[in-house]
Design a protein around this motif. Structure first.
Motif, PDB file in Angstrom:
ATOM      1  N   TYR A 167     -14.976 -58.854  66.737  1.00 26.72           N
ATOM      2  CA  TYR A 167     -13.526 -59.030  66.875  1.00 26.72           C
ATOM      3  C   TYR A 167     -12.871 -59.069  65.484  1.00 26.72           C
ATOM      4  CZ  TYR A 167      -9.148 -61.652  67.544  1.00 26.72           C
ATOM      5  OH  TYR A 167      -7.842 -62.075  67.507  1.00 26.72           O
ATOM      6  N   ALA A 168     -13.472 -59.828  64.559  1.00 30.28           N
ATOM      7  CA  ALA A 168     -12.875 -59.979  63.220  1.00 30.28           C
ATOM      8  C   ALA A 168     -13.145 -58.789  62.304  1.00 30.28           C
ATOM      9  CB  ALA A 168     -13.402 -61.268  62.567  1.00 30.28           C
ATOM     10  N   ASN A 169     -14.254 -58.056  62.539  1.00 30.83           N
ATOM     11  CA  ASN A 169     -14.683 -57.032  61.571  1.00 30.83           C
ATOM     12  C   ASN A 169     -14.978 -55.660  62.173  1.00 30.83           C
ATOM     13  OD1 ASN A 169     -15.087 -58.907  59.183  1.00 30.83           O
ATOM     14  ND2 ASN A 169     -16.500 -59.856  60.648  1.00 30.83           N
ATOM     15  N   GLY A 170     -14.795 -55.507  63.482  1.00 30.95           N
ATOM     16  CA  GLY A 170     -15.300 -54.311  64.173  1.00 30.95           C
ATOM     17  C   GLY A 170     -14.808 -52.991  63.601  1.00 30.95           C
ATOM     18  N   SER A 171     -13.506 -52.879  63.297  1.00 36.28           N
ATOM     19  CA  SER A 171     -12.992 -51.592  62.811  1.00 36.28           C
ATOM     20  C   SER A 171     -13.548 -51.278  61.425  1.00 36.28           C
ATOM     21  CB  SER A 171     -11.460 -51.610  62.766  1.00 36.28           C
ATOM     22  OG  SER A 171     -10.975 -51.729  64.077  1.00 36.28           O
ATOM     23  N   TRP A 172     -13.664 -52.303  60.616  1.00 37.36           N
ATOM     24  CA  TRP A 172     -14.256 -52.094  59.282  1.00 37.36           C
ATOM     25  C   TRP A 172     -15.700 -51.607  59.415  1.00 37.36           C
ATOM     26  CZ3 TRP A 172     -18.533 -54.141  56.843  1.00 37.36           C
ATOM     27  CH2 TRP A 172     -18.664 -53.827  55.486  1.00 37.36           C
ATOM     28  N   ILE A 173     -16.453 -52.247  60.329  1.00 38.62           N
ATOM     29  CA  ILE A 173     -17.862 -51.862  60.513  1.00 38.62           C
ATOM     30  C   ILE A 173     -17.948 -50.413  60.967  1.00 38.62           C
ATOM     31  CG2 ILE A 173     -19.910 -52.268  61.976  1.00 38.62           C
ATOM     32  CD1 ILE A 173     -19.078 -55.305  61.880  1.00 38.62           C
ATOM     33  N   LYS A 174     -17.038 -49.995  61.891  1.00 40.21           N
ATOM     34  CA  LYS A 174     -17.077 -48.626  62.400  1.00 40.21           C
ATOM     35  C   LYS A 174     -16.800 -47.602  61.317  1.00 40.21           C
ATOM     36  CE  LYS A 174     -15.680 -49.564  67.076  1.00 40.21           C
ATOM     37  NZ  LYS A 174     -14.431 -49.861  67.748  1.00 40.21           N
ATOM     38  N   ARG A 175     -15.910 -47.916  60.406  1.00 36.14           N
ATOM     39  CA  ARG A 175     -15.527 -46.872  59.445  1.00 36.14           C
ATOM     40  C   ARG A 175     -16.295 -46.969  58.122  1.00 36.14           C
ATOM     41  NH1 ARG A 175     -10.709 -50.310  58.986  1.00 36.14           N
ATOM     42  NH2 ARG A 175     -10.787 -51.242  56.895  1.00 36.14           N
ATOM     43  N   THR A 176     -17.187 -47.950  57.985  1.00 32.48           N
ATOM     44  CA  THR A 176     -17.855 -48.151  56.699  1.00 32.48           C
ATOM     45  C   THR A 176     -19.287 -47.626  56.717  1.00 32.48           C
ATOM     46  OG1 THR A 176     -16.514 -50.106  56.332  1.00 32.48           O
ATOM     47  CG2 THR A 176     -18.479 -49.882  54.974  1.00 32.48           C
ATOM     48  N   MET A 178     -10.049 -55.569  61.946  1.00 31.23           N
ATOM     49  CA  MET A 178     -10.399 -56.201  63.221  1.00 31.23           C
ATOM     50  C   MET A 178     -10.569 -55.159  64.326  1.00 31.23           C
ATOM     51  SD  MET A 178      -7.684 -59.350  62.996  1.00 31.23           S
ATOM     52  CE  MET A 178      -8.227 -60.096  64.533  1.00 31.23           C
ATOM     53  N   ASP A 179     -11.233 -55.554  65.408  1.00 28.44           N
ATOM     54  CA  ASP A 179     -11.317 -54.709  66.592  1.00 28.44           C
ATOM     55  C   ASP A 179     -10.751 -55.488  67.776  1.00 28.44           C
ATOM     56  OD1 ASP A 179     -11.858 -53.173  68.760  1.00 28.44           O
ATOM     57  OD2 ASP A 179     -13.966 -52.801  68.256  1.00 28.44           O
ATOM     58  N   GLN A 208     -14.013 -62.977  58.671  1.00 23.43           N
ATOM     59  CA  GLN A 208     -13.984 -61.814  57.770  1.00 23.43           C
ATOM     60  C   GLN A 208     -14.780 -62.041  56.491  1.00 23.43           C
ATOM     61  OE1 GLN A 208      -9.842 -60.429  57.562  1.00 23.43           O
ATOM     62  NE2 GLN A 208     -10.204 -59.242  59.437  1.00 23.43           N
ATOM     63  N   ASN A 209     -15.157 -63.287  56.188  1.00 25.79           N
ATOM     64  CA  ASN A 209     -16.101 -63.527  55.079  1.00 25.79           C
ATOM     65  C   ASN A 209     -17.397 -62.745  55.303  1.00 25.79           C
ATOM     66  OD1 ASN A 209     -14.496 -65.397  53.796  1.00 25.79           O
ATOM     67  ND2 ASN A 209     -15.769 -67.181  54.244  1.00 25.79           N
ATOM     68  N   TRP A 210     -17.739 -62.554  56.589  1.00 24.65           N
ATOM     69  CA  TRP A 210     -19.097 -62.098  56.924  1.00 24.65           C
ATOM     70  C   TRP A 210     -19.192 -60.645  57.315  1.00 24.65           C
ATOM     71  CZ3 TRP A 210     -21.844 -65.020  54.466  1.00 24.65           C
ATOM     72  CH2 TRP A 210     -21.513 -66.374  54.341  1.00 24.65           C
ATOM     73  N   GLY A 211     -18.074 -59.897  57.305  1.00 23.37           N
ATOM     74  CA  GLY A 211     -18.129 -58.480  57.646  1.00 23.37           C
ATOM     75  C   GLY A 211     -19.095 -57.765  56.709  1.00 23.37           C
ATOM     76  N   SER A 212     -20.140 -57.154  57.254  1.00 21.05           N
ATOM     77  CA  SER A 212     -21.114 -56.484  56.398  1.00 21.05           C
ATOM     78  C   SER A 212     -21.911 -55.462  57.193  1.00 21.05           C
ATOM     79  CB  SER A 212     -22.083 -57.495  55.786  1.00 21.05           C
ATOM     80  OG  SER A 212     -22.981 -57.954  56.771  1.00 21.05           O
TER      81      SER A 212
END
Ligand SMILES: [Zn+2]
Length: 694
Positions: A59-68, A46-47, A635-639
């Motif tokens: 909000y739900a996926n921001g940190s994952w998006i940044k590091r992926t 999350m961010d 978080q289903n949609w983090g991509s």
């Protein structure tokens, strides 16, 4: 309708035009599979610096998006691809295991092993060169007149399209066939015929005047020329130019994806004798003889104007151009199974140019995808035994029952709907067949011959085996419990003509479904997927079918008017989403999926609340149960997707981009209560603008 990844649409994520190529789009281990010790929302993804009311997706996926980073051999990465990687890795392990078994000839296990071996034996493939293709190219070269052309076009017909289940409207053959319960006779399998003839993903690629599409067309023409040269053709630039011109003319006759989704427009019964009168040009007698369909009395023709237009082009375009078109389409279809030079050239165009993917996947992954594509049920049977427990099945079944019950209460509570319409809606829920994990019966592969030293032949025979199996079903009674997805597929699907749902084993695992996670998280993640698929029963297409799967108008005029007004508002909401300054989401093209997303969350949330039985959900990671529910959904949609892939998707997919699927929480009243979203925040909608259809 699937849940959604590449091409197919009625499923939860879209799939792709051709089974094994589509599957090849997922693979490679981009991320580690979800860590087994973590149960619940992934806080590290999350961010917290983003306000949920401004941008729930980040909000739900921001940190994952940044590091992926997107791995170099793929077009996108996210929860679905990560789980698909896991499923493919497991499948590769199973293939390796069965390869050691030295199983008896003719058994499924031997076929799996031999098919994989035939793909991995690169030395044998190089040694054969283009020899396997030669007899087929010679047959095309020998075509002397329009009759023989029509026969050859008929012989190329395959059961390679699917209008409503795995949703794939694309075939490079002149036309495509789909065998499914009839619109007007849902008890029997019927032949649906659909437009085709294009290699590029959609008519837009041919008719658009944008610089990007012009550039793709230029590169496409160069690619055709190179492929024809490989096969020994001369004057390949001229031939390539004519092939592109022919496909451009075909594209001009095609209906758009949005038009294709209109059931009423598609319900056109043509008797065999109608074809020459309604679509003159093509020698239909020879076409149907080539296709082995002379005894089929009638067809449902999905796009009559395209059939009229394409048939006329068969007569008006030179025989030589059609022969070149046939030859190129043949080479292109099998390029991935031929020597490296052809495989690489095809990847250069389809992977790099069309999708922006820099590197091809390792061969073993393409091999797994191939086995999954051609022997999917044989693999799936072993997969389900290894990776789907009876406990997981029972728990998933209980969730489905809870969410269906929530749906029933929601229908009953609708103030705008007439009791007569409600009764049929409830009847649809009563007759709904819900398949969990794996099918009750398996595909029979005994008529499919596989040889360890004949990759091309394995492919050729597979496409005929599939086609003959589908033709043989025409007129037979419908098996409503038949699946259209394998257990090892990370997806879910609604089959409107069967009034059935499939939830494969591979999606019923963390992070979607984790028996050890809080109920809030399971309902937010897999529960919203379940709700989504149930909702397709009542989306713009699903509501055209009654409880028996027949096309029947079971709505009162007032109810239909209300439904159409509400869905038009939802379409308008999605029309405002712009992934790129020059490209907006098409709210009508994605309407069925968007309805399913909104209704799916609403039903899952209500099912979740009911599952608490009046108790307060435990806090976890400082989040309330309700917060966990919505974060898990988001978080289903983090991509992450490459630009070319996302652009292609906006044009060819019935699903909206992942970001907007997550942000559709803005239509749900309880989300506002849970996260305190306020006027002025970007996702905020005033109560009258929130769309609640079911
Ligand atoms: Zn869907």
């Amino acid at each position: 309708m699937r849940l959604g990844l590449n091409f197919p649409r009625r499923a939860f994520v879209s799939a792709a035009a051709c089974a094994f190529l589509a599957l090849a789009a997922f693979s490679v281990l981009a991320q580690d599979p979800p860590k087994p010790e973590a149960h619940g929302v992934v806080v590290a993804n999350m961010d917290p610096s983003v306000k949920p009311g401004d941008d729930f997706y980040h909000y739900a996926n921001g940190s994952w998006i940044k590091r992926t980073e997107i791995p170099p051999d793929r077009g996108q990465v996210g929860v679905f691809t990560t789980l698909a990687d896991l499923s493919n890795k497991r499948t590769a392990g199973l293939i390796e295991e069965v390869s050691k078994a030295n199983a008896p000839a003719g058994s499924n296990i031997r076929k799996i092993a031999d098919l994989y071996t035939s793909f991995m034996d690169e030395a044998a493939i190089e040694a054969k060169g283009l020899a396997p293709l030669r007899p087929h190219l010679q047959a095309i070269a020998a075509i002397r007149n329009q009759h023989e052309l029509a026969r050859a076009l008929g012989e190329s017909l395959r059961a390679d399209v699917d209008a409503l289940n795995n949703t794939n409207y694309h075939t490079p053959n002149l036309f495509g066939m789909w065998v499914a319960p009839g619109f007007n006779d849902s008890e029997h399998y019927t032949a649906y015929l659909m437009q085709g003839g294009l290699q590029l993903p959609d008519r837009e690629y041919y008719v658009s005047s944008s610089d990007r599409m012009r550039d793709i067309r230029t590169k496409y023409q160069a690619h055709i020329s190179v492929m024809l040269k490989f096969a020994g053709f001369t004057d390949t630039d001229t031939r390539a130019e004519r092939i592109v011109a022919l496909e451009r003319a075909i594209a001009g006759k095609h209906l758009s994806l949005e038009e294709n989704e209109d059931i009423q427009k598609a319900n056109n019964t043509w008797k065999l004798a109608d074809f020459p009168a309604k679509a003159p040009g093509l020698d239909w007698t020879e076409f149907f003889r080539g296709a082995g369909l002379v005894n089929q009395a009638s067809f449902i023709v999905w796009q009559p104007t395209a059939f009229t237009g394409e048939s006329a082009l068969v007569a008006s375009t030179s025989l030589e151009t059609w022969k070149d078109w046939l030859a190129f389409h043949l080479i292109e279809a099998y390029a991935g199974m031929l020597p490296k030079a052809l495989t690489d050239e095809r990847f250069n165009f389809v992977g790099k140019t069309l999708s922006g993917i820099p590197e091809q996947q390792p061969r073993w992954q393409r091999g797994v995808a191939l086995v999954n594509g051609l022997l999917g049920d044989a693999v799936g049977q072993i997969y389900a035994q290894h990776y789907f427990s009876p406990e997981a099945k029972a728990q998933a079944q209980a969730m489905v029952a809870n969410i269906i019950a929530a749906f029933r209460r929601r229908i009953e509570a609708l103030t705008w709907m007439d009791p007569v319409t409600k009764a049929e809606a409830q009847a649809k829920l009563t007759t709904l067949y819900v398949g969990i994990g794996y099918p009750e019966t398996w595909q029979d592969y005994s008529a499919y011959e596989v040889r360890a030293d004949d990759l091309f032949g394995n492919l050729w025979r597979a496409s005929l085996f599939d086609y003959h199996r589908e033709v043989a079903r025409l007129g037979l009674s419908v098996d409503r419990k038949e699946w259209c997805m394998t257990p090892q597929t990370v997806n879910a699907v609604n089959l409107p003509l069967q009034n059935a749902l499939n939830f494969p084993a591979a999606i019923l695992q963390p992070p979607f479904f984790d028996p050890q996670a809080p109920a809030a998280v399971n309902y937010g993640a897999i529960g919203s997927v379940i709700g989504h698929e149930i909702s397709h029963t009542f989306d713009t297409q699903g509501s055209a079918f009654d409880s028996k799967g027949r096309v029947r108008d079971w709505w009162t005029p007032a109810d239909l008017a209300h439904f159409n007004a509400a869905t038009a508002k939802l379409a308008a909401q999605y029309d405002t989403y712009k992934p790129f300054p020059d490209l907006a989401v098409n709210g009508k093209q994605t309407l069925g999926e968007n309805i399913a997303d909104v209704a799916g969350i609403a039903a899952a949330y209500e099912g979740y609340r009911a599952s608490l039985g009046g108790k307060t959900a435990p806090m976890q990671d400082a989040f309330s149960g309700d917060q966990q529910f919505f974060i898990a959904f988001g978080q289903n949609w983090g991509s992450r997707e490459r630009e070319a892939v996302l652009r292609q998707r906006v044009l060819t997919d019935g699903h909206s981009p992942d970001e907007y699927r997550a942000d559709t929480v803005r239509n749900i009243d309880s989300w506002y209560l849970v996260f305190g979203a306020k006027p002025g925040e970007k996702l905020y909608l005033a109560p009258p603008d929130r769309i609640q259809i079911w």
